[in-house]
Design an enzyme around this catalytic site. Structure first.
Site, PDB file in Angstrom:
ATOM      1  N   ASP A 175       0.859  -1.182   0.000  1.00  0.00           N
ATOM      2  CA  ASP A 175       0.000   0.000   0.000  1.00  0.00           C
ATOM      3  C   ASP A 175       0.905   1.246   0.000  1.00  0.00           C
ATOM      4  O   ASP A 175       2.127   1.159   0.160  1.00  0.00           O
ATOM      5  CB  ASP A 175      -0.976  -0.001   1.180  1.00  0.00           C
ATOM      6  CG  ASP A 175      -2.177   0.917   0.908  1.00  0.00           C
ATOM      7  OD1 ASP A 175      -2.151   1.655  -0.106  1.00  0.00           O
ATOM      8  OD2 ASP A 175      -3.148   0.904   1.685  1.00  0.00           O
TER       9      ASP A 175
HETATM   10  C1  BGC Z   1      -5.053   3.336   0.190  1.00  0.00           C
HETATM   11  C2  BGC Z   1      -5.320   2.284  -0.860  1.00  0.00           C
HETATM   12  C3  BGC Z   1      -5.263   2.912  -2.223  1.00  0.00           C
HETATM   13  C4  BGC Z   1      -3.916   3.560  -2.408  1.00  0.00           C
HETATM   14  C5  BGC Z   1      -3.728   4.166  -3.763  1.00  0.00           C
HETATM   15  C6  BGC Z   1      -3.821   4.146  -0.106  1.00  0.00           C
HETATM   16  O1  BGC Z   1      -3.718   5.266   0.693  1.00  0.00           O
HETATM   17  O2  BGC Z   1      -4.967   2.714   1.445  1.00  0.00           O
HETATM   18  O3  BGC Z   1      -6.554   1.677  -0.645  1.00  0.00           O
HETATM   19  O4  BGC Z   1      -5.520   1.956  -3.199  1.00  0.00           O
HETATM   20  O5  BGC Z   1      -3.765   4.567  -1.439  1.00  0.00           O
HETATM   21  O6  BGC Z   1      -4.450   5.297  -3.946  1.00  0.00           O
END
Ligand code: BGC
Length: 737
Positions: free
Chosen positions: A269
């Site tokens: 993530d």
């Molecule tokens: C979130 C994810 C997301 C990623 C990309 C993160 O902050 O937890 O769910 O897909 O950002 O935007």
């Protein structure tokens, strides 16, 4: 490209080039500004290094993405295309209800169709991967990201997660997975694992769960989506039992790869690899990179770690080059599976965007799905509203005339093309007076990002006065209340999940002058609303309904569409009850009544039951259930048992009922949940009509992790419940021998 050619390509790449494939940067660093949710601006990388990366996130639009891809490939030594990713959660430009609302449809068919539409629009906009489905089980309504989950039940989440994967990747009935096909986008299961269980519902907080709970409740939905063919998985931000997921070897290499058989691409993530420094398990970014690669993370989303240190870690002998080859190959393979070596833009085209984004067919599905995601909590003979001349409606509240109904994880470029409640009601040709009544947010409690509401006391009083006058002048009040969409989503945890105090004040003021109140509640989570229920004749939960929200609400209020949604999470009576969920365990001091005090299970000052249970939802007719009959009283392991009920429509309108099957294992070697959802079916019934509904029960459905952590069933007595929500008392029993 043949697999052999991919191997050949890998063989010809330098270590830096291979590491580059394993890096994802935000669009802002490569071309234009994208969505930024973490800290990334400390990444001052040399141009040559940026020119080697494998993927970009956070930018959409066929024109911009084509330009970026072209420029990038021209500079890349092997002209390898970028993988372009984005969060397409509940739609791209045509916005569907938030996933929590989609959960309330209990309809894998609709969920698959919505994902299909999202995929068509996203690929036309030039994207290759969506960071969805989010399959975190959620039990704590304080956590802001409950909106992004389909709810509190492992079985429902698994069924809907599979549906999303089929919809995105185009692998529905009779279709084999082929990501090169037009309209197919790669899905990404997230957030592995158990991001949905932070202590106290506090965002980014530690998660502590036993292995049994993980395996039984939290893993199944991720696993189901992987078995359905989802090609990507994302790690979670949280530490799980003290180990951050992005450095958790057991979780990634053993559970995900070995046990679940996942062969696709594992991405971290957003900046989660570097966050292991803050967690205190990596001294610096270099060590974080090492922990992540050893745990099996193939792609580093946005942190400094892989791009800066992975090659060096290989050269120093601390990381085997084979691990880099493995990760790089997974990236190349996904690019190849998407057909990017032949067609790096995939379906991205400005003409196609114009054709599909917000097209009539997509809007019509969004309207249908929104209506079916609404949950009617209460109705004292007031709904559906009548369209005749002498039934003037006062439409009141901060949600009465706004397009801000698309939730916290959607980024429509043209939100102004959404339908407000006022527009939806006006389209029904009814007499209407509208008044805002108050601002969406209390001045002292503003949303995490976005517009703030600032106002004077006088301005607020003027709005309230107008609203009261409108209420006096009308037969019925439709009161549109709720929490701001940015009270939920990432970083949107709340300690107090009631509605803003000015909105409650508005409710009480209106209730003084007009008792015929229908309250429509907008929220991204189960909110605490006993007072709203008490002061309204009808209450309709509409979550964040999306682009067609206004039409869908009007459709349901006027009975052009019958409500049929069922709660995908319990609605608590008070925040002190949270986390509250239906499939809890039996205690040694049961408390059937729920409110009695003494030395028994529960609270001194609150019931143990929610305001409305999981699976609950009314419509404009009533249903009767016969007793449950079973094909046998005993069942051998290899046999299939049939459970049957007859459901009848005892009211005056044709409607759909979601018939729910729950099982209870009466005695086990470990304590078993009071009830577990194991099936559901939708039946449409005309007034007076009866239908037999049958469920098959197999031994597989009775398995669990026993005292010895074996996933098997244990002989003994089981209850079979079939009814209209998780609180059903309609039960039969059988013995497994
Ligand atoms: C979130 C994810 C997301 C990623 C990309 C993160 O902050 O937890 O769910 O897909 O950002 O935007």
């Amino acid at each position: 490209m043949e697999y052999k050619q991919l191997e050949h390509l890998l063989h010809n790449m330098s270590l830096e080039e291979k590491v580059g494939q394993m890096v994802q940067l935000p669009a802002g660093m490569i071309a234009k500004e994208g969505v930024i949710t973490g800290q990334i601006d400390n990444l001052h990388l040399p141009k040559e290094q940026k020119a080697l990366i494998g993927s970009v996130l956070g930018l959409t639009g066929a024109k911009d993405l084509r330009e970026m891809q072209e420029n990038f490939m021209a500079e890349h030594p092997h002209h390898i295309p970028l993988l372009l990713m984005y969060d397409v959660i509940n739609g791209m430009e045509t916005i569907f209800p938030i996933p929590l609302g989609q959960g309330c449809t209990f309809s894998p068919e609709l969920v698959e169709q919505a994902a299909r539409v999202a995929a068509k629009e996203a690929t036309a906009s030039g994207l290759h991967v969506t960071f969805s489905p989010m399959l975190d089980l959620v039990r704590d309504a304080r956590w802001g990201r409950v909106m992004e989950s389909t709810g509190e039940d492992p079985y429902l989440n698994a069924e809907l997660g599979k549906a999303m994967v089929r919809g995105y990747q185009g692998s529905g009935k009779g279709e084999t997975l082929d990501l090169t096909k037009e309209g197919n986008i790669a899905g990404c299961v997230k957030h592995f694992a158990a991001y949905g269980a932070p202590l106290g519902g506090r965002e980014y907080e530690n998660v502590e769960l036993s292995e049994r709970t993980l395996r039984e409740d939290y893993f199944p939905a991720y696993q189901a989506a992987i078995e359905e063919g989802c090609v990507m998985v994302m790690t979670s931000f949280n530490t799980l039992n003290r180990i951050p997921s992005s450095g958790n070897k057991w979780l990634m290499r053993k559970v995900l790869r070995e046990e679940m058989g996942f062969e696709g691409l594992l991405i971290s993530d957003y900046s989660a690899v570097d966050e292991m420094i803050n967690h205190g398990i990596a001294a610096d970014s270099r060590e974080a990179a090492k922990l992540a690669i050893l745990a099996g993370v193939d792609m580093d989303m946005v942190s400094n770690a892989y791009i800066r240190y992975l090659a060096e870690l290989v050269r120093s002998g601390e990381v085997e080059e084979r691990l880099v080859d493995e990760g790089c190959m997974r990236v190349l393979k996904l690019k190849n599976d998407l057909g990017l070596f032949e067609n790096p833009f995939k379906d991205g085209s400005v003409e196609k965007e114009q054709e599909v984004l917000l097209c009539r067919e997509h809007r019509s599905l969004a309207r249908d799905m929104a209506a079916k995601s609404f949950v009617l909590l209460k109705n004292e003979d007031i709904l559906p509203l009548k369209k005749n001349a002498n039934s003037k409606v006062a439409l009141i509240g901060p949600y009465a005339d706004t397009v801000e109904m698309y939730g916290a994880w959607s980024f429509p470029k043209k939100p102004e093309l959404s339908v407000t409640i006022k527009q939806g009601m006006e389209a029904k040709g009814v007499e209407l007076v509208a008044a805002k009544g108050c601002f969406m947010q209390d001045e002292d409690k503003q949303a995490k990002v976005g517009q703030k509401d600032t106002y004077t006391k006088e301005e607020l009083e003027a709005l309230m006065k107008q609203a009261v006058e409108a209420a006096v002048s009308a037969e019925t009040v439709v009161l549109c209340l709720g929490e701001h969409r940015e009270y939920t989503g990432e970083g949107g945890s709340r300690a107090d999940i009631t509605l803003p105090k000015h909105q409650m004040e508005l409710l009480h003021k209106v209730a003084k002058v007009n008792k015929n109140i229908v309250t429509v509640v907008f929220s991204g989570r189960p909110v605490v609303i006993p007072e709203v229920v008490e002061n309204s004749k009808a209450v309709l939960m509409v979550w964040m309904p999306g682009t067609e929200g206004g039409n869908a609400v009007a459709d349901v209020l006027y009975g052009d569409v019958m409500p049929e949604g069922k709660l995908s999470m319990c609605l608590p009576r008070s925040v002190g009850q949270v986390p509250i969920f239906y499939n809890k365990f039996r205690t040694g001091r049961p408390n059937e009544e729920g409110t009695r005090v003494g030395f028994i299970h529960g609270y001194i000052d609150e019931s143990i039951y929610p305001l409305y249970p999981f699976g609950y939802g009314l419509t404009y007719t009533s249903f009767g259930y016969s007793e449950v009959t079973l094909s046998k009283e005993t069942m051998a392991k290899e046999e299939i048992l049939t459970a049957t009920v007859t459901v009848s429509n005892t009211g005056k309108r044709e409607a759909v009922e979601t018939v729910q099957l729950y099982l209870t294992d009466v005695k086990g070697s470990v304590v078993r949940p009071v009830k577990m959802l194991k099936g559901f079916q939708k039946v449409s019934l005309k007034p007076g009509e009866c239908k037999r509904v049958q469920f098959e029960i197999t031994e597989e459905m009775l398995r669990f992790y026993t005292i010895d952590m074996e996933y098997v069933s244990e002989p003994g007595e089981f209850y079979v419940w079939i009814g209209s929500d998780s609180d059903t008392k309609n039960k039969a029993s059988f013995r497994l021998v």
